[in-house]
Design an enzyme around this catalytic site. Structure first.
Site, PDB file in Angstrom:
ATOM      1  N   GLU A 264       0.876  -1.182   0.000  1.00  0.00           N
ATOM      2  CA  GLU A 264       0.000   0.000   0.000  1.00  0.00           C
ATOM      3  C   GLU A 264       0.903   1.218   0.000  1.00  0.00           C
ATOM      4  O   GLU A 264       1.560   1.515   1.008  1.00  0.00           O
ATOM      5  CB  GLU A 264      -0.927  -0.020   1.217  1.00  0.00           C
ATOM      6  N   CYS A 298      -1.563   9.504   2.413  1.00  0.00           N
ATOM      7  CA  CYS A 298      -1.444   8.933   1.055  1.00  0.00           C
ATOM      8  C   CYS A 298      -2.619   9.325   0.176  1.00  0.00           C
ATOM      9  O   CYS A 298      -2.476   9.441  -1.036  1.00  0.00           O
ATOM     10  CB  CYS A 298      -1.343   7.411   1.152  1.00  0.00           C
TER      11      CYS A 298
HETATM   12  P1  NAD Z   1       8.870   4.784   3.724  1.00  0.00           P
HETATM   13  O1  NAD Z   1       8.690   3.928   2.532  1.00  0.00           O
HETATM   14  O2  NAD Z   1      10.091   5.601   3.841  1.00  0.00           O
HETATM   15  O3  NAD Z   1       8.824   3.882   5.053  1.00  0.00           O
HETATM   16  C1  NAD Z   1       7.744   3.003   5.311  1.00  0.00           C
HETATM   17  C2  NAD Z   1       8.219   1.896   6.235  1.00  0.00           C
HETATM   18  O4  NAD Z   1       9.187   1.106   5.546  1.00  0.00           O
HETATM   19  C3  NAD Z   1       8.933   2.398   7.496  1.00  0.00           C
HETATM   20  O5  NAD Z   1       8.596   1.558   8.570  1.00  0.00           O
HETATM   21  C4  NAD Z   1      10.394   2.260   7.136  1.00  0.00           C
HETATM   22  O6  NAD Z   1      11.241   2.152   8.263  1.00  0.00           O
HETATM   23  C5  NAD Z   1      10.382   0.981   6.326  1.00  0.00           C
HETATM   24  N1  NAD Z   1      11.492   0.800   5.404  1.00  0.00           N
HETATM   25  C6  NAD Z   1      12.313   1.735   4.877  1.00  0.00           C
HETATM   26  N2  NAD Z   1      13.200   1.153   4.035  1.00  0.00           N
HETATM   27  C7  NAD Z   1      12.933  -0.176   4.040  1.00  0.00           C
HETATM   28  C8  NAD Z   1      13.504  -1.299   3.388  1.00  0.00           C
HETATM   29  N3  NAD Z   1      14.502  -1.179   2.529  1.00  0.00           N
HETATM   30  N4  NAD Z   1      12.974  -2.526   3.617  1.00  0.00           N
HETATM   31  C9  NAD Z   1      11.918  -2.678   4.458  1.00  0.00           C
HETATM   32  N5  NAD Z   1      11.349  -1.644   5.127  1.00  0.00           N
HETATM   33  C10 NAD Z   1      11.854  -0.409   4.926  1.00  0.00           C
HETATM   34  O7  NAD Z   1       7.565   5.673   3.814  1.00  0.00           O
HETATM   35  P2  NAD Z   1       7.264   6.842   4.855  1.00  0.00           P
HETATM   36  O8  NAD Z   1       7.942   8.066   4.403  1.00  0.00           O
HETATM   37  O9  NAD Z   1       7.503   6.370   6.238  1.00  0.00           O
HETATM   38  O10 NAD Z   1       5.685   6.977   4.719  1.00  0.00           O
HETATM   39  C11 NAD Z   1       5.078   7.807   3.825  1.00  0.00           C
HETATM   40  C12 NAD Z   1       4.664   7.054   2.586  1.00  0.00           C
HETATM   41  O11 NAD Z   1       3.709   6.042   2.909  1.00  0.00           O
HETATM   42  C13 NAD Z   1       3.988   7.945   1.586  1.00  0.00           C
HETATM   43  O12 NAD Z   1       4.447   7.662   0.295  1.00  0.00           O
HETATM   44  C14 NAD Z   1       2.521   7.568   1.732  1.00  0.00           C
HETATM   45  O13 NAD Z   1       1.741   7.841   0.589  1.00  0.00           O
HETATM   46  C15 NAD Z   1       2.610   6.117   2.017  1.00  0.00           C
HETATM   47  N6  NAD Z   1       1.378   5.632   2.655  1.00  0.00           N
HETATM   48  C16 NAD Z   1       0.535   4.808   1.950  1.00  0.00           C
HETATM   49  C17 NAD Z   1      -0.670   4.379   2.516  1.00  0.00           C
HETATM   50  C18 NAD Z   1      -1.637   3.475   1.767  1.00  0.00           C
HETATM   51  O14 NAD Z   1      -2.522   2.900   2.391  1.00  0.00           O
HETATM   52  N7  NAD Z   1      -1.522   3.348   0.459  1.00  0.00           N
HETATM   53  C19 NAD Z   1      -0.992   4.799   3.810  1.00  0.00           C
HETATM   54  C20 NAD Z   1      -0.126   5.648   4.483  1.00  0.00           C
HETATM   55  C21 NAD Z   1       1.060   6.051   3.899  1.00  0.00           C
END
Ligand code: NAD
Length: 497
Positions: A264, A298
């Site tokens: 997501e 998001c």
């Molecule tokens: P991010 O991708 O930087 O991090 C998300 C999670 O992934 C965190 O827990 C992070 O520590 C972890 N992570 C980072 N690198 C990783 C790796 N290589 N392997 C595994 N895990 C890893 O995102 P963010 O900046 O924390 O969150 C914002 C983003 O999330 C925005 O793009 C937003 O649109 C999206 N989002 C989507 C939804 C949805 O339901 N579609 C909901 C909320 C947020």
């Protein structure tokens, strides 16, 4: 704007800092293998506490305990699993003041956003509880009279849940609740910027609800911890919510290991306003869609795609609304917008505005910041190809682009690689529906803005917004279980050789 939040809950504190200080939760609170993470209040930068950072060994230890605990959990009469989740929902209500205060401090949310997040989360877990007592299978037709043929749902086993910081309580629980309800164990990795709301609270809530030990582990950490979780051979499914960039990596790794992975991801969500729309109402909804939680959702409105016949009035209205919003520390006064999550994100929002203005967009209001406090910003003369149109902004910015024909509106609405949420505003429902039918989007709303969350509606995206698995009461059973075909005969049949 802010509803009052009591900072002193009448019930005992759920997550006192001495409990989790420098620790991770692997079958209980204990030392971490990869150092510590400072937990900060986003509005002030103040350090609230220090939590443990989980190492790959911590992940492996948690997975091994989960493997041992999960079969008995799956074998438990399912109403008992539901009862534990119902208790968690009640505990969330009891501790909502404490959870809200922490959400405000840890994520920079304003109090009403925190309240909504907690209320939605309590509802998510109740719906998950109901899932535990849904029929677990189907009695099938069979070509053989003596064969009883059944399709039944079985748990995935161990689910790894990776969640972001922007709505950490809700987004963790929307995976955790249905995964546990359907008989799985869960390894939860909150973002290092929100480990209490996205992790610690759940360790405490589920322990208080008497979830058997070993079924839920909380492993705070960043990319390294996340990668260890995705790679652990005992983890059979990854439920990932985060950016499209990270989602691509997680999807590639999990796919290579033949694990189920639900992604997501981000969005740049079109909000299409037709020429017969009520400008006042449409601009009000559009303002909320772009500026709520500082645009860090998001499903926030990405681009305002407005018919040329009403775009002048709509723009004036939106600018007026943006200028009336107060920005500041949500713990210290009534504000509409709190801080952005961190300096990197604030600088990225500035870059998006700067580059778009250099390419011809016009800055009508906002564009400045004091540290992490970003002014609500409106830009017009926006065109596809500009960063403000193409990218997910994740800041309080409302770009406006105008169109002439419905066909053009559809093309603009489908003009990014994303496909999360979209909306169309018009009193002519047939016309709005014709446009909605052609938008490539996981969610489409007519006569509303793009940011709507209900546990009952399938939430998720397509394209760069995700791989189409969705969270909701209609999809969660499919998401967190496997179908297994079971046949039963009372005697072994005779075969020709
Ligand atoms: P991010 O991708 O930087 O991090 C998300 C999670 O992934 C965190 O827990 C992070 O520590 C972890 N992570 C980072 N690198 C990783 C790796 N290589 N392997 C595994 N895990 C890893 O995102 P963010 O900046 O924390 O969150 C914002 C983003 O999330 C925005 O793009 C937003 O649109 C999206 N989002 C989507 C939804 C949805 O339901 N579609 C909901 C909320 C947020």
């Amino acid at each position: 704007m802010n509803r009052a939040i009591q900072s002193h809950s009448p019930v005992p504190e759920l997550a006192p800092s001495q409990l989790w200080s420098e620790k991770v939760y692997v079958g209980g609170w204990g030392p971490s293998g990869a150092g510590t993470i400072e937990v900060t209040e986003k509005a002030t930068g103040k350090i609230i506490g220090t939590i443990g950072r989980a190492s790959a060994e911590d992940v492996a230890r948690a997975a091994s305990m989960a493997r041992d605990a999960q079969p008995a959990w799956a074998a438990l009469p399912s109403p008992e699993r539901g009862d534990i989740l119902r208790t968690v929902s009640r505990l969330i209500q009891e501790h909502s003041a404490e959870i809200c205060v922490q959400l405000v401090r840890e994520t920079g949310a304003i109090a009403p956003k925190a309240h909504v997040e907690v209320e939605l989360a309590a509802r998510e877990v109740l719906e998950a509880a109901a899932l535990a007592t849904q029929p677990p299978g189907l009695l099938l037709a069979s070509a053989t009279a003596t064969r009883r043929s059944i399709a039944r749902r079985i748990p995935m086993g161990i689910v790894g849940a990776i969640v972001p910081w922007n709505s950490p309580f809700l987004l963790a629980l929307r995976a955790l609740g249905p995964a546990l309800a359907t008989g799985n164990a869960v390894l939860l990795k909150p973002d290092p910027q929100s480990p209490i709301c996205g992790g610690v609270f759940f360790a405490q809530l589920f322990e208080a609800a008497k979830l058997p030990r070993g079924l839920l582990h909380v492993l705070p950490g960043g990319a390294e911890t996340g990668e260890a979780l995705v790679r652990d051979p005992l983890v059979k499914m990854i439920s990932f919510t985060g950016s499209s960039r990270t989602g691509r990596q997680v999807g590639a790794t999990a796919g290579g290991l033949l694990k189920r992975v639900s992604l997501e991801l981000g969005g740049s969500n079109p909000y299409i306003v037709l020429d017969d729309a009520n400008v006042e109402a449409a601009a009000g909804a559009g303002s909320f869609g772009s500026f709520f939680h500082q645009g860090q959702i998001c499903m926030s409105v990405g681009c305002h795609i407005v018919h040329e016949g009403i775009v002048a009035g709509y723009t004036d209205n939106l600018v007026r609304r943006a200028q009336a919003l107060r920005v500041g520390d949500p713990s210290r006064g009534e504000v509409h917008l709190g801080p952005l999550i961190n300096e990197r994100q604030a600088a990225n929002v500035e870059r998006i505005i700067r580059e778009s203005v250099a390419q011809g967009a016009r800055l009508l209001t906002g564009g400045n910041r004091r540290g992490l406090f970003f002014e609500p910003t409106v830009l017009d003369h926006v065109r596809p190809g500009m960063p403000v149109f193409n990218e997910e902004i994740f800041g309080p910015v409302a770009p406006i682009v105008s169109f002439r024909t419905d066909e053009e509106a559809i093309e603009l609405g489908n003009g990014t690689e994303y496909g999360l949420s979209a909306a169309v505003v018009s009193p002519n429902l047939a016309r709005a529906q014709r446009i909605a039918d052609r938008l490539h989007s996981g969610m489409v709303h007519i006569n509303d803005q793009t940011l709507i969350h209900e546990v009952y509606g399938p939430i998720g995206g397509i394209g760069a917004s995700g791989n189409g698995y969705k969270y909701s009461s209609v999809t969660n059973a499919d998401l967190f279980t496997e179908w297994q075909w079971l046949t039963i005969q009372s005697e072994v049949p005779r075969y020709p050789f």
